[in-house]
Design a protein around this motif. Structure first.
Motif, short mmCIF file in Angstrom:
data_model
loop_
_atom_site.label_atom_id
_atom_site.label_comp_id
_atom_site.label_asym_id
_atom_site.label_seq_id
_atom_site.Cartn_x
_atom_site.Cartn_y
_atom_site.Cartn_z
N LYS A 24 -4.65 20.78 -38.23
CA LYS A 24 -6.09 20.59 -38.17
C LYS A 24 -6.75 21.93 -37.87
O LYS A 24 -6.35 22.63 -36.94
N GLU A 26 -10.32 23.28 -36.78
CA GLU A 26 -11.66 22.94 -36.31
C GLU A 26 -12.65 24.03 -36.75
O GLU A 26 -12.30 25.20 -36.80
N ASP A 151 -19.02 13.68 -38.37
CA ASP A 151 -18.18 13.48 -37.19
C ASP A 151 -17.36 12.21 -37.40
O ASP A 151 -17.88 11.19 -37.86
N THR A 203 -9.26 12.62 -36.90
CA THR A 203 -10.57 12.61 -36.25
C THR A 203 -11.04 14.04 -36.04
O THR A 203 -10.25 14.99 -36.09
N GLY A 204 -12.34 14.18 -35.75
CA GLY A 204 -12.85 15.51 -35.44
C GLY A 204 -14.33 15.62 -35.74
O GLY A 204 -14.96 14.70 -36.26
N SER A 208 -14.47 20.05 -39.63
CA SER A 208 -13.01 20.13 -39.44
C SER A 208 -12.31 19.85 -40.77
O SER A 208 -12.80 19.08 -41.60
N TYR A 210 -8.27 19.06 -42.33
CA TYR A 210 -6.83 18.84 -42.17
C TYR A 210 -6.15 19.33 -43.44
O TYR A 210 -6.43 18.85 -44.54
#
Length: 263
Positions: A24, A26, A151, A203-204, A208, A210
């Motif tokens: 991930k 961010e 989000d 999630t994030g 973000s 992945y």
């Protein structure tokens, strides 16, 4: 370019990608850019973030967006550095946009698309998607990527990820050689071989990303939250076919470790 953009992923993150099948990042692109993308998507689908009464479908899909905000989000200096680190310098094509983009709305209605699966990489000339293919070299796909354009919390339909499942899938693809296995063949058991894998949630905060191994087993899930979830799930495409003379990338190292291969 900031120091983090220049350095890219840490050695720990690269090893986590090899071991777990994903990493991930961010703030891979900024929140304002994510908002631009969402605004463009709201306009595309003809709905409003301020009118929940109009959210009548559990999911609306946008095939692809190639307007400037989407191209910029996919091509930040930090992401380019990470692509180099995971796939190899000069071995990938800069994304020309983002897609597909499933926009999931809060709903109790089943979308019927939440089964575990691996994304296929080639053979798209047939209209029967169950005949699409993947092989142990991951021809046609360098990475699976998840771009969070909003989000995403635990209730907001985050993609489910089976950690280390890429290792199992690599071993299952090995006997099929370069011709690869079809989705029908690979999914015949319902991916039962990966049922014991630990599950992580994508999630994030908006912005973000992945970056996932092409063989990672993943799945959608229902949206139990309050606000729509915007996410793009494009591939990173390879520039050319696998070159055994080039140093192995982390994508290839993971496959080698799983299968005990020398390529």
């Amino acid at each position: 370019m900031t120091r983090s953009e220049h350095v890219g992923l840490t050695a720990y993150q690269v090893q986590a990608f090899i071991d777990h099948g994903f990493v991930k990042i961010e703030t891979a692109f900024n929140a304002d850019l994510a908002k631009e993308c969402r605004n463009a998507l709201w306009a595309e689908i003809g709905l409003s973030p301020d009118d929940p009464a109009s959210w009548n479908e559990p999911i609306v899909r946008v095939a692809f967006k190639a307007s400037p905000p989407f191209v910029e989000a996919a091509n930040t200096p930090l992401l380019h550095r990470a692509y180099d680190q995971l796939v190899g310098e000069g071995r990938w094509l800069p994304p020309n946009g983002l897609g597909t983009i499933p926009i999931r709305f809060p709903s109790r209605i089943s979308t019927g698309d939440d089964g575990w699966h691996v994304d296929m990489s080639f053979g798209f000339e047939t209209t029967d998607f169950m005949e699409w293919r993947a092989n142990v070299k991951s021809s046609g796909r360098a990475l699976l990527m998840l771009f969070l354009l909003s989000d995403v919390g635990a209730d907001d339909a985050p993609t489910r990820i089976r950690k280390r499942s890429h290792m199992t899938i690599a071993r299952e693809l090995l006997p099929y050689g370069e011709a690869g296995a079809t989705l029908r063949q690979l999914s015949a058991s319902g991916y039962a071989s990966t049922e014991d894998c630990e599950v992580a949630l994508a999630t994030g905060a908006a912005g973000s990303v992945y970056l996932c191994h092409p063989f990672l087993v993943h799945a959608a899930q229902p949206h139990r939250g309050q606000r729509p979830r915007f996410m793009a799930q494009p591939p990173l495409l390879p520039k050319s076919e696998f070159d055994p003379a080039a140093p192995p990338s982390p994508v290839q190292i993971a496959i080698r470790q799983a299968c005990g291969l020398s390529f």
